[in-house]
Scaffold this motif. Structure first.
Motif, PDB file in Angstrom:
ATOM      1  N   ASP A 196     -32.786 -97.280 -18.483  1.00 27.38           N
ATOM      2  CA  ASP A 196     -33.654 -97.493 -19.390  1.00 27.38           C
ATOM      3  C   ASP A 196     -34.652 -96.244 -19.831  1.00 27.38           C
ATOM      4  OD1 ASP A 196     -32.792-100.269 -19.344  1.00 27.38           O
ATOM      5  OD2 ASP A 196     -34.062-100.740 -17.592  1.00 27.38           O
ATOM      6  N   ALA A 197     -34.776 -96.250 -21.190  1.00 34.01           N
ATOM      7  CA  ALA A 197     -35.577 -95.025 -21.490  1.00 34.01           C
ATOM      8  C   ALA A 197     -35.715 -93.810 -20.470  1.00 34.01           C
ATOM      9  CB  ALA A 197     -37.174 -95.444 -21.716  1.00 34.01           C
ATOM     10  N   ARG A 225     -43.344 -97.983 -27.437  1.00 31.17           N
ATOM     11  CA  ARG A 225     -42.188 -98.583 -28.125  1.00 31.17           C
ATOM     12  C   ARG A 225     -43.187 -99.948 -28.846  1.00 31.17           C
ATOM     13  NH1 ARG A 225     -36.009 -98.122 -25.767  1.00 31.17           N
ATOM     14  NH2 ARG A 225     -36.504 -95.872 -25.257  1.00 31.17           N
ATOM     15  N   GLU A 226     -44.045-100.332 -28.171  1.00 28.59           N
ATOM     16  CA  GLU A 226     -44.743-101.486 -28.699  1.00 28.59           C
ATOM     17  C   GLU A 226     -45.692-101.009 -29.953  1.00 28.59           C
ATOM     18  OE1 GLU A 226     -47.584-102.531 -25.787  1.00 28.59           O
ATOM     19  OE2 GLU A 226     -45.990-103.168 -24.238  1.00 28.59           O
ATOM     20  N   SER A 261     -38.640 -92.356 -18.700  1.00 29.22           N
ATOM     21  CA  SER A 261     -38.710 -93.155 -17.054  1.00 29.22           C
ATOM     22  C   SER A 261     -38.897 -92.126 -15.868  1.00 29.22           C
ATOM     23  CB  SER A 261     -37.779 -93.908 -16.948  1.00 29.22           C
ATOM     24  OG  SER A 261     -37.853 -95.004 -17.817  1.00 29.22           O
ATOM     25  N   ASN A 271     -41.397 -94.184 -23.818  1.00 30.47           N
ATOM     26  CA  ASN A 271     -41.657 -95.230 -22.947  1.00 30.47           C
ATOM     27  C   ASN A 271     -41.855 -96.592 -23.443  1.00 30.47           C
ATOM     28  OD1 ASN A 271     -44.408 -95.187 -23.558  1.00 30.47           O
ATOM     29  ND2 ASN A 271     -45.023 -94.752 -21.396  1.00 30.47           N
ATOM     30  N   TYR A 272     -41.869 -97.695 -22.788  1.00 28.09           N
ATOM     31  CA  TYR A 272     -41.917 -98.853 -23.655  1.00 28.09           C
ATOM     32  C   TYR A 272     -43.385 -99.294 -24.002  1.00 28.09           C
ATOM     33  CZ  TYR A 272     -37.234 -99.909 -22.410  1.00 28.09           C
ATOM     34  OH  TYR A 272     -35.834 -99.732 -22.513  1.00 28.09           O
ATOM     35  N   ARG A 273     -44.396 -98.692 -23.489  1.00 26.64           N
ATOM     36  CA  ARG A 273     -45.712 -98.911 -24.056  1.00 26.64           C
ATOM     37  C   ARG A 273     -45.974 -98.211 -25.569  1.00 26.64           C
ATOM     38  NH1 ARG A 273     -50.729 -99.897 -20.836  1.00 26.64           N
ATOM     39  NH2 ARG A 273     -49.865-101.153 -19.257  1.00 26.64           N
ATOM     40  N   ARG A 312     -39.907 -94.666 -31.470  1.00 28.17           N
ATOM     41  CA  ARG A 312     -38.351 -94.641 -31.496  1.00 28.17           C
ATOM     42  C   ARG A 312     -38.020 -93.414 -31.279  1.00 28.17           C
ATOM     43  NH1 ARG A 312     -39.549 -99.269 -30.775  1.00 28.17           N
ATOM     44  NH2 ARG A 312     -39.151-101.020 -31.587  1.00 28.17           N
ATOM     45  N   TRP A 359     -44.300 -90.092 -24.910  1.00 29.97           N
ATOM     46  CA  TRP A 359     -42.782 -89.805 -25.393  1.00 29.97           C
ATOM     47  C   TRP A 359     -42.341 -88.486 -24.842  1.00 29.97           C
ATOM     48  CZ3 TRP A 359     -46.363 -90.949 -29.114  1.00 29.97           C
ATOM     49  CH2 TRP A 359     -47.155 -89.757 -29.668  1.00 29.97           C
ATOM     50  N   LYS A 390     -31.235-105.102 -22.457  1.00 26.69           N
ATOM     51  CA  LYS A 390     -32.382-104.167 -22.114  1.00 26.69           C
ATOM     52  C   LYS A 390     -33.630-104.563 -22.506  1.00 26.69           C
ATOM     53  CE  LYS A 390     -30.399 -99.492 -22.477  1.00 26.69           C
ATOM     54  NZ  LYS A 390     -31.346 -99.108 -21.101  1.00 26.69           N
ATOM     55  N   PRO A 391     -34.759-104.294 -21.724  1.00 26.87           N
ATOM     56  CA  PRO A 391     -34.682-103.226 -20.577  1.00 26.87           C
ATOM     57  C   PRO A 391     -34.616-104.138 -19.407  1.00 26.87           C
ATOM     58  CG  PRO A 391     -37.023-103.744 -21.391  1.00 26.87           C
ATOM     59  CD  PRO A 391     -36.032-104.792 -22.239  1.00 26.87           C
TER      60      PRO A 391
END
Length: 407
Positions: free
Chosen positions: A17-18, A54-55, A22, A50-52, A59, A37, A161-162
Motif C-alpha cells: 500500500d502506497a 489522497r483524501e 509508507s 500517503n492516504y492522508r 494521486r 507525498w 486496497k488499502p
DNA sequence: TCTGGGGTCCTAGGACCC
DNA sequence: TCTGGGGTCCTAGGACCC
C-alpha cells in the motif's frame, strides 16, 4: 505455458500500500500524521502519496504543483530509493517462505503461485498470514488478491486496497468483473478507455458484450480480441520463472533545456555510462540501441539501430548513440530529456567473444571495469569522465538536471 | 498546474529473401 | 518475364503499467 485449472493452483497477488510513502513515513514517524507525498518539494511529479494526502485528491503521477494546489499543507519528501529497495527485498524474502514460485512484478508487487493439493493451506489463510507477517516485521501494510489467474488476482488486490484481502473464486469471476468500470480493467488505460466510452462502453460487462466487429474496427484484430479476453477474465498466464530483464535504459530530464551540442553530448555520455555500468553489473550484452529525445515543446522522437555485435562497452555504445542522436535531431536543439535504452540482451557467458588483433575494444572494456569499481567505492558523484567535467564549462555535478535521484 | 523514470509489449510498414 | 505469397528482420511509434 501450462494452463492449470483454477482450483488447483490459485494465484496470489501482493501489492504494497502506497509503498514509497509508507516506507518513508515508517522511517520518519513525524510524517505519518500529515498529508505527505514522495517526489520532491517543488518540481516534478508525485511518485506516491500517503492516504492522508489522497483524501485531498493527491494521486501518484500528478505534478507536484497540482498536488500542492489540492493540498497546500502537504509535505513533499524526496525519495530514499535505497530504503525502498531494501524493503522490497525483505518483502520478497517473506513471500519466498510461502511459495517457491514468487515473481516480483515491480518494486512493490509480487505474484505467488501457491502449492496445491489436498493438504495445502487455503489461499485466503496464506494471504492473511502474509499480511500479518509483513506488518509485524516491516511495519508496512499490503493488500492481497487471490484469483484463478494473474489478471483476477491483481484486480482483486486493487479492490481490496488499502490494507485488505479479497478472494475471487473461479466461478465468481464474471460476477466480480462485469459491474466494474471499464477503466478498472488492467490493460485499459486512458487511450483505450476514451475509445470505449465513445462506443458507449462504461462497464467491463459492456465491453464483454460489445460485438466483435466493433472491437476489431476500433482496436485492430489482435488488440480487439485481447480486450475481449480480458473482459471475460482471461489473462496473465505468464510463466513463473519469468523472462528477466529485456532491456536496460536510463533517461534524464535536464533542469534547463540543452542548447549546445556539447551539453547534449555530455548528458548523452552520462546516461550511456549509467546504462553500460548496469549492463556490466548484470553481465549482459545488448544488440539494439535506442535513443530518444524530448524537446522543449514536449514533442519527442526516437530512433534505434542494431549493432553488428552485442556489447556492453560504454565507448562503443556512446559512438553509436551520438550518431543516432545526430540523425534524429537534424541540428535541432532545445532538448529537455535524453534517453537511451539497450535491448535484445543476452548473457555475457553465452556470447563467444571473437577478439581481433587490432581490436581497441579490450582497452575500453578494462577502462569501464575500473570506472565501475571506482564508482562502487567512492560514489557516482566523485567519479566522472573528463569529458563530463569539461563540457561547455559546466561541471559534471552541476549539469542542468531535473531528475529526482540522479547524483 | 507545465507535465519523472524505469520498464514491457504491440503494431505496422518497408526491405529483403525464397 | 511477371506476379504473388510468406517469413523474417529492421525501424518508428504508441499504449500501458508502477
Amino acid at each position: 505455458m501450462s494452463e492449470q485449472p483454477a482450483a488447483v493452483a490459485p494465484i496470489l497477488h501482493v501489492d504494497m500500500d502506497a509503498f514509497y510513502a509508507s516506507v518513508t513515513q515508517r522511517d520518519r514517524p513525524d510524517l505519518a500524521q500529515v498529508p505527505m507525498w514522495v517526489g520532491g518539494a517543488e518540481r516534478g511529479v508525485v511518485l506516491s502519496a500517503n492516504y492522508r494526502a489522497r483524501e485531498y485528491g493527491v494521486r501518484g503521477g500528478m505534478s507536484v504543483a497540482a498536488a500542492r494546489r489540492l493540498c497546500p499543507a502537504g509535505v513533499g519528501v524526496p525519495g530514499d530509493f535505497a530504503s525502498y529497495s531494501e524493503a522490497s527485498r525483505q518483502v520478497r524474502e517473506i513471500l519466498q517462505t510461502f511459495s517457491a514460485k514468487v515473481q516480483m512484478a515491480s518494486i512493490d508487487e509480487a505474484y505467488l503461485e501457491l502449492p496445491s493439493g489436498p493438504r495445502a493451506v487455503p489461499a485466503a489463510e496464506v494471504g492473511a498470514r502474509i499480511r500479518a507477517i509483513v506488518f509485524d516485521e516491516l511495519q508496512l501494510t499490503c493488500s492481497v488478491g487471490i484469483g484463478p489467474n494473474r489478471l483476477i488476482a491483481k484486480m482483486a488486490a486493487n479492490a481490496a486496497k488499502p490494507d485488505g484481502l479479497r478472494e475471487i473464486a473461479a466461478d465468481g469471476v464474471i460476477e466480480f468483473l462485469h459491474p466494474l468500470p471499464v477503466e478498472a480493467l488492467v490493460g485499459v488505460g486512458e487511450s483505450a478507455a476514451a475509445k470505449l466510452h465513445r462506443l458507449g462502453v462504461t462497464t467491463i460487462g459492456d465491453l464483454a458484450q460489445l460485438p466483435a466487429m466493433e472491437l476489431r474496427h476500433a482496436f485492430g484484430p489482435h488488440a480487439g480480441l485481447g480486450l475481449r479476453a480480458l473482459a471475460w477474465g482471461k489473462g496473465g498466464q505468464a510463466e513463473f520463472h519469468g523472462p528477466g530483464s529485456r532491456g536496460v535504459g536510463c533517461q534524464l530530464t535536464v533542469y534547463r533545456d540543452l542548447a549546445t551540442v556539447q551539453d547534449l553530448h555530455a548528458v548523452l555520455l552520462r546516461v550511456i555510462t549509467k546504462v553500460g555500468s548496469r549492463m556490466r553489473a548484470a553481465d549482459v550484452l545488448g544488440r539494439r540501441l535506442t535513443v530518444g529525445l524530448r524537446y522543449a515543446d514536449f514533442t519527442s522522437a526516437s530512433t534505434s539501430a542494431t549493432l553488428s555485435m552485442p556489447t556492453d562497452v560504454t565507448q562503443e555504445l556512446y559512438q553509436v548513440a551520438r550518431a543516432l542522436c545526430a540523425k534524429l535531431r537534424g541540428g535541432r536543439l532545445g532538448i529537455r530529456r535524453v534517453g537511451v535504452r539497450v535491448t535484445e540482451l543476452s548473457d555475457r557467458s553465452r556470447i563467444a567473444i571473437q577478439p581481433r588483433l587490432d581490436e581497441p575494444e579490450r582497452g575500453w572494456s578494462d577502462l569501464d571495469r575500473v570506472g565501475d569499481q571506482l564508482i562502487l567505492r567512492f560514489g557516482r558523484g566523485k567519479v566522472e569522465r573528463a569529458v563530463l567535467t569539461k563540457a561547455a564549462g559546466v561541471a559534471g555535478s552541476e549539469l542542468p538536471d531535473r531528475s529526482l535521484d540522479w547524483r
